[in-house]
Scaffold this motif. Structure first.
Motif, PDB file in Angstrom:
ATOM      1  N   TYR A 150      45.205  45.862  42.968  1.00 61.82           N
ATOM      2  CA  TYR A 150      43.963  46.611  42.752  1.00 61.82           C
ATOM      3  C   TYR A 150      43.150  45.959  41.644  1.00 61.82           C
ATOM      4  O   TYR A 150      43.674  45.629  40.581  1.00 61.82           O
ATOM      5  N   ILE A 151      41.859  45.754  41.901  1.00 61.89           N
ATOM      6  CA  ILE A 151      40.924  45.245  40.901  1.00 61.89           C
ATOM      7  C   ILE A 151      39.847  46.295  40.699  1.00 61.89           C
ATOM      8  O   ILE A 151      39.139  46.641  41.654  1.00 61.89           O
TER       9      ILE A 151
ATOM     10  N   LYS B 231      38.435  35.568  36.844  1.00 61.11           N
ATOM     11  CA  LYS B 231      38.123  36.153  35.539  1.00 61.11           C
ATOM     12  C   LYS B 231      38.329  37.663  35.536  1.00 61.11           C
ATOM     13  O   LYS B 231      37.974  38.333  34.561  1.00 61.11           O
ATOM     14  N   GLU B 232      38.911  38.189  36.610  1.00 65.80           N
ATOM     15  CA  GLU B 232      39.055  39.632  36.726  1.00 65.80           C
ATOM     16  C   GLU B 232      40.504  40.071  36.515  1.00 65.80           C
ATOM     17  O   GLU B 232      41.439  39.388  36.933  1.00 65.80           O
ATOM     18  N   LYS B 233      40.669  41.202  35.865  1.00 63.32           N
ATOM     19  CA  LYS B 233      42.004  41.756  35.637  1.00 63.32           C
ATOM     20  C   LYS B 233      42.473  42.471  36.896  1.00 63.32           C
ATOM     21  O   LYS B 233      41.749  43.283  37.477  1.00 63.32           O
ATOM     22  N   ALA B 234      43.693  42.139  37.315  1.00 68.37           N
ATOM     23  CA  ALA B 234      44.259  42.716  38.532  1.00 68.37           C
ATOM     24  C   ALA B 234      45.528  43.491  38.196  1.00 68.37           C
ATOM     25  O   ALA B 234      46.277  43.125  37.282  1.00 68.37           O
ATOM     26  N   TYR B 235      45.782  44.539  38.938  1.00 73.60           N
ATOM     27  CA  TYR B 235      46.927  45.419  38.721  1.00 73.60           C
ATOM     28  C   TYR B 235      47.759  45.487  40.002  1.00 73.60           C
ATOM     29  O   TYR B 235      47.230  45.753  41.079  1.00 73.60           O
TER      30      TYR B 235
ATOM     31  N   LEU C 103      40.235  35.381  47.639  1.00 76.99           N
ATOM     32  CA  LEU C 103      40.724  35.275  46.262  1.00 76.99           C
ATOM     33  C   LEU C 103      41.628  34.067  46.046  1.00 76.99           C
ATOM     34  O   LEU C 103      42.028  33.807  44.917  1.00 76.99           O
TER      35      LEU C 103
ATOM     36  N   THR D  40      45.523  38.145  35.924  1.00 75.45           N
ATOM     37  CA  THR D  40      44.122  37.859  36.205  1.00 75.45           C
ATOM     38  C   THR D  40      43.984  37.079  37.502  1.00 75.45           C
ATOM     39  O   THR D  40      44.830  36.251  37.838  1.00 75.45           O
TER      40      THR D  40
ATOM     41  N   GLY E  76      36.562  48.185  40.351  1.00 79.27           N
ATOM     42  CA  GLY E  76      35.235  47.813  40.804  1.00 79.27           C
ATOM     43  C   GLY E  76      35.219  47.108  42.145  1.00 79.27           C
ATOM     44  O   GLY E  76      34.196  47.088  42.837  1.00 79.27           O
ATOM     45  N   LYS E  77      36.334  46.513  42.508  1.00 79.66           N
ATOM     46  CA  LYS E  77      36.454  45.819  43.799  1.00 79.66           C
ATOM     47  C   LYS E  77      37.275  46.609  44.797  1.00 79.66           C
ATOM     48  O   LYS E  77      36.997  46.627  45.986  1.00 79.66           O
TER      49      LYS E  77
END
Length: 270
Positions: free
Chosen positions: A206-207, A177-181, A269, A174, A209-210
């Motif tokens: 990569y997130i 609050k966003e899940k990141a790959y 970020l 994360t 939506g972003k």
């Protein structure tokens, strides 16, 4: 880029997300390696011919679904973007454009080249190295051998980048609050007489939506370590003057970047 390549410069990332087409276009503004112009040059927008702009009708060929599977869209370096600031317009000095499909399915199904699949199983570069050496004993590991021995690598089992190149998911975490790959690109170093840009972005975050919010550009910054790429012809001596390397990173550091999947992330970020 200092943390990765010992280069005091930045890279700016622009994401064009096409949710209905399950696609993403990443435009990376990279620092020119032969001068100190920086990333952008202020321009008079009226001096650009209308034929030099990409027209809306030209985008329609990219609006197929799924985006990256319907067309063979290789990375390209022939597009420059213009941005508008309060004091006028600026043209990027060098851009790298890459197209991606977006997917979320199991590793049981094939993930083609240039598809960001957040549903696949996790596999790191070090995990792949163990598998690689077990299945192909005696073969140099294509992810690092170029930097150990400066040998051009070949895809195994003896195919081409187009047949075996793939983006692997190596971590999920994360950011705020966003899940990141986190992804890395399995591809060979098979070009020695120019930028190996068909490999694309080597490692990235990569997130949904972003878009892509961090990455590494090994194919590009490798040229910063090669004085022969930075030479100029001296008319008086009738010879080439070799400038110093723009990057002082060693092969050991470079390999460490790869095996430990080091990535430069967006300042926003941090």
């Amino acid at each position: 880029m200092d943390s990765l390549y010992r280069v005091s410069s930045t890279v700016e990332l622009f994401n064009i997300i096409l949710p209905e087409q399950e696609g993403l276009v990443l435009i990376s503004v990279l620092p020119p390696d032969l001068n100190d112009k920086g990333l952008w040059t202020k321009i008079n927008i009226e001096n650009i011919a209308s034929d030099d702009f990409i027209k809306p009708v030209d985008y329609t060929k990219y609006f197929k679904r799924p985006f990256a599977l319907s067309l063979n869209l290789e990375p390209r370096i022939d597009i420059l973007i213009v941005k508008k600031e309060k004091d006028g317009y600026y043209l990027a000095n060098f851009c790298f454009t890459q197209y991606f499909g977006l997917a979320n399915h199991s590793s049981a199904f094939n993930t083609p080249i240039n598809v960001i699949n957040i549903g696949q199983s996790i596999l790191s570069i070090r995990d792949m190295e163990k598998i690689y050496k077990k299945d192909f004993p005696g073969e140099p590991y294509i992810m690092t051998d170029y930097f150990y021995n400066q040998n051009v690598s070949s895809m195994v089992p003896y195919g081409t980048n187009e047949q075996y190149m793939r983006m692997y998911l190596s971590d999920i975490f994360t950011i705020g609050k966003e899940k990141a790959y986190k992804f890395w690109t399995y591809a060979s170093w098979n070009i020695v007489d120019g930028w190996n840009y068909p490999r694309g972005i080597d490692r990235f975050i990569y997130i949904p939506g972003k878009g892509i919010v961090g990455g590494s550009f090994d194919f590009y910054f490798e040229s910063y370590r090669q004085p022969k790429r930075l030479s100029t012809f001296n008319l008086k001596t009738r010879s080439y003057d070799y400038t110093k390397k723009l990057s002082s990173i060693s092969n050991t550091q470079w390999i460490d970047n790869i095996l430990n999947e080091k990535i430069a992330t967006a300042e926003e970020l941090k």
